[in-house]
Design a protein around this motif. Structure first.
Motif, PDB file in Angstrom:
ATOM      1  N   ARG A 241       0.836  -1.213   0.000  1.00 53.19           N
ATOM      2  CA  ARG A 241       0.000   0.000   0.000  1.00 53.19           C
ATOM      3  C   ARG A 241       0.869   1.260   0.000  1.00 53.19           C
ATOM      4  O   ARG A 241       0.565   2.236  -0.686  1.00 53.19           O
ATOM      5  N   ARG A 242       1.942   1.222   0.772  1.00 53.18           N
ATOM      6  CA  ARG A 242       2.819   2.383   0.800  1.00 53.18           C
ATOM      7  C   ARG A 242       3.525   2.569  -0.532  1.00 53.18           C
ATOM      8  O   ARG A 242       3.789   3.694  -0.959  1.00 53.18           O
ATOM      9  N   PHE A 243       3.808   1.460  -1.227  1.00 58.26           N
ATOM     10  CA  PHE A 243       4.412   1.570  -2.555  1.00 58.26           C
ATOM     11  C   PHE A 243       3.450   2.245  -3.531  1.00 58.26           C
ATOM     12  O   PHE A 243       3.859   3.117  -4.319  1.00 58.26           O
ATOM     13  N   ILE A 244       2.185   1.864  -3.513  1.00 58.66           N
ATOM     14  CA  ILE A 244       1.201   2.472  -4.404  1.00 58.66           C
ATOM     15  C   ILE A 244       1.032   3.964  -4.071  1.00 58.66           C
ATOM     16  O   ILE A 244       0.904   4.813  -4.969  1.00 58.66           O
ATOM     17  N   GLU A 245       1.055   4.304  -2.787  1.00 59.77           N
ATOM     18  CA  GLU A 245       0.943   5.710  -2.390  1.00 59.77           C
ATOM     19  C   GLU A 245       2.137   6.522  -2.908  1.00 59.77           C
ATOM     20  O   GLU A 245       1.975   7.617  -3.458  1.00 59.77           O
ATOM     21  N   ALA A 246       3.333   5.967  -2.743  1.00 63.38           N
ATOM     22  CA  ALA A 246       4.526   6.664  -3.227  1.00 63.38           C
ATOM     23  C   ALA A 246       4.533   6.769  -4.744  1.00 63.38           C
ATOM     24  O   ALA A 246       4.965   7.789  -5.317  1.00 63.38           O
TER      25      ALA A 246
ATOM     26  N   GLY B   7       5.097   9.262  -9.437  1.00 69.07           N
ATOM     27  CA  GLY B   7       4.977   8.817 -10.815  1.00 69.07           C
ATOM     28  C   GLY B   7       6.179   8.017 -11.278  1.00 69.07           C
ATOM     29  O   GLY B   7       6.287   7.700 -12.460  1.00 69.07           O
ATOM     30  N   SER B   8       7.087   7.684 -10.371  1.00 71.58           N
ATOM     31  CA  SER B   8       8.307   6.954 -10.712  1.00 71.58           C
ATOM     32  C   SER B   8       8.354   5.666  -9.906  1.00 71.58           C
ATOM     33  O   SER B   8       8.252   5.694  -8.669  1.00 71.58           O
ATOM     34  N   VAL B   9       8.561   4.543 -10.597  1.00 75.30           N
ATOM     35  CA  VAL B   9       8.646   3.257  -9.912  1.00 75.30           C
ATOM     36  C   VAL B   9       9.912   3.197  -9.068  1.00 75.30           C
ATOM     37  O   VAL B   9       9.896   2.710  -7.930  1.00 75.30           O
ATOM     38  N   GLU B  10      11.003   3.681  -9.594  1.00 84.33           N
ATOM     39  CA  GLU B  10      12.261   3.642  -8.847  1.00 84.33           C
ATOM     40  C   GLU B  10      12.173   4.470  -7.579  1.00 84.33           C
ATOM     41  O   GLU B  10      12.633   4.050  -6.517  1.00 84.33           O
ATOM     42  N   SER B  11      11.584   5.675  -7.678  1.00 83.18           N
ATOM     43  CA  SER B  11      11.438   6.517  -6.487  1.00 83.18           C
ATOM     44  C   SER B  11      10.512   5.867  -5.465  1.00 83.18           C
ATOM     45  O   SER B  11      10.768   5.928  -4.253  1.00 83.18           O
ATOM     46  N   ALA B  12       9.430   5.239  -5.938  1.00 81.13           N
ATOM     47  CA  ALA B  12       8.520   4.571  -5.009  1.00 81.13           C
ATOM     48  C   ALA B  12       9.200   3.398  -4.318  1.00 81.13           C
ATOM     49  O   ALA B  12       8.987   3.157  -3.125  1.00 81.13           O
ATOM     50  N   CYS B  13      10.042   2.661  -5.052  1.00 78.20           N
ATOM     51  CA  CYS B  13      10.762   1.548  -4.430  1.00 78.20           C
ATOM     52  C   CYS B  13      11.748   2.043  -3.386  1.00 78.20           C
ATOM     53  O   CYS B  13      11.919   1.421  -2.331  1.00 78.20           O
ATOM     54  N   ARG B  14      12.412   3.156  -3.658  1.00 75.82           N
ATOM     55  CA  ARG B  14      13.309   3.715  -2.641  1.00 75.82           C
ATOM     56  C   ARG B  14      12.536   4.142  -1.406  1.00 75.82           C
ATOM     57  O   ARG B  14      13.049   4.052  -0.282  1.00 75.82           O
ATOM     58  N   THR B  15      11.323   4.610  -1.594  1.00 71.33           N
ATOM     59  CA  THR B  15      10.529   5.057  -0.458  1.00 71.33           C
ATOM     60  C   THR B  15      10.209   3.913   0.488  1.00 71.33           C
ATOM     61  O   THR B  15      10.221   4.065   1.710  1.00 71.33           O
ATOM     62  N   VAL B  16       9.916   2.733  -0.074  1.00 70.81           N
ATOM     63  CA  VAL B  16       9.577   1.574   0.774  1.00 70.81           C
ATOM     64  C   VAL B  16      10.785   0.677   1.007  1.00 70.81           C
ATOM     65  O   VAL B  16      10.643  -0.418   1.573  1.00 70.81           O
TER      66      VAL B  16
END
Length: 289
Positions: free
Chosen positions: A41-46, A51-60
Motif C-alpha cells: 500500500r505504501r508503494f502504491i501511495e509513493a 509517478g516513478s517506480v524507482e522513487s517509489a521503491c526507494r521510499t519503501v
C-alpha cells in the motif's frame, strides 16, 4: 538477514482519498522485510505521489526488480490496476508542475565576467503551446489555430523589444552604480597612499612641492601659453628656424629646393649631391651610383 528500517519510508503528500483501493498480492511466506500488505500500500501511495517506480521503491526500501516480480505474481490483478491508477495520478502531478512553469516561468541568473549581476524570469512558449494543444484541442489543436497571426507576431516582437530595453536600462543602472563604487574605492586608496607619502617627506621636499603647486596654480590663473613665451622651445618666433624637413636622414632645406627648381639647364635629379649626402634614385636612373 534482517532488513533495517529506512528513514525515507515516509508518507508523501497525496491525500489518501485520491489513492486507488486494491487487494494486496497474497504471499506464500510472510516476511517482515518482504512485500507485506502494508508495504504494498505504501508503494502504491509513493507511486501516485512521484509517478516513478524507482522513487517509489526507494521510499519503501525495496528493489525495482522485486516490484516487477510482484506485479507478475498470480493474484496480482488488483495490484496491477492500482499500479496503473497510481501512474495516472503521477502524470497528473507532472501536468500540474508543467502548468505552473508555463504560467510562472523559471528564474534564471545572469552572469557577467563570472559575477552574478541580475536575475530574470524566462517563459517557455513551446510549453505553453503544448499544454494549450492538449487542454484546448478544439482551438489550438491540429484543426485549430496554428499560432499567432501577423498582428500577434508584431505584438510579441514589440513586447520582446520593450522587455529587452527595460532589462538593459536596469542592468545599466546597476553597472553604473558598481563602477562608481569601484572608482570611489580606488580614489580613496590613492588618497591614502598620497597622504602616507606626504607624511614621510622631508621639509625641503615639502617646500619644493608646495612651491611647484603654487607655480602651477599661477600658470593656470594667468592662462599661460607656451607658444607666446620667448623662453619656451615652443615659442612661435622660433618657427623660422624649424623650417628644415627631415626624410630618412636626408636634409633638404626649402631654399635649396627653390634654387634647384629655378635652374632650367640641369634637372634636379641630375645635379650633383652635396658631399656626404646620398642621392635619391629617380625614374631616369638606370641603376644605383
Amino acid at each position: 538477514m534482517t532488513r533495517k528500517a529506512d528513514p525515507r519510508e515516509t508518507r508523501l503528500p497525496v491525500p489518501r482519498g485520491e489513492l486507488p483501493a486494491f487487494d494486496p498480492v497474497p504471499r506464500k511466506c510472510a516476511r517482515h522485510d518482504g512485500w507485506t500488505a502494508r508495504r504494498q500500500r505504501r508503494f502504491i501511495e509513493a507511486l501516485a505521489d512521484s509517478g516513478s517506480v524507482e522513487s517509489a521503491c526507494r521510499t519503501v526500501n525495496m528493489s525495482t526488480v522485486g516490484a516487477y516480480q510482484l506485479r507478475r505474481q498470480p493474484g496480482a490483478e488488483s495490484f496491477r490496476a492500482a499500479w496503473e491508477a497510481a501512474l495516472d495520478l503521477g502524470v497528473q502531478r507532472i501536468e500540474d508542475a508543467a502548468m505552473d512553469r508555463a504560467l510562472n516561468g523559471t528564474e534564471e541568473t545572469i552572469h557577467y565576467h563570472g559575477e552574478h549581476v541580475a536575475t530574470r524570469r524566462r517563459y517557455n512558449e513551446r510549453l505553453v503551446m503544448f499544454i494549450l494543444r492538449n487542454r484546448a484541442a478544439d482551438r489550438f489543436g491540429e484543426h485549430g489555430a496554428k499560432g499567432p497571426d501577423a498582428i500577434g507576431k508584431m505584438e510579441l516582437e514589440r513586447l520582446r523589444k520593450k522587455w529587452r530595453k527595460q532589462w538593459e536600462r536596469e542592468w545599466g543602472a546597476e553597472q553604473l552604480k558598481r563602477e562608481c563604487e569601484t572608482m570611489a574605492s580606488i580614489n580613496a586608496k590613492i588618497d591614502m597612499v598620497r597622504a602616507k607619502e606626504a607624511g614621510l617627506e622631508s621639509p625641503r621636499v615639502r617646500a619644493a612641492r608646495e612651491a611647484l603647486e603654487e607655480a602651477i596654480a599661477a600658470d593656470r590663473a594667468e592662462r599661460y601659453d607656451p607658444y607666446r613665451d620667448p623662453g619656451h622651445e615652443l615659442y612661435r618666433g622660433n618657427r623660422a628656424e624649424a623650417e628644415r624637413e627631415y626624410d630618412f636622414g636626408i636634409v633638404r632645406e626649402r631654399e635649396e629646393d627653390e634654387a634647384a627648381e629655378g635652374d632650367g639647364d640641369v634637372p634636379p635629379e641630375d645635379q650633383a649631391a652635396a658631399p656626404g649626402v646620398p642621392r635619391l634614385r629617380s625614374l631616369r636612373d638606370g641603376g644605383w651610383d
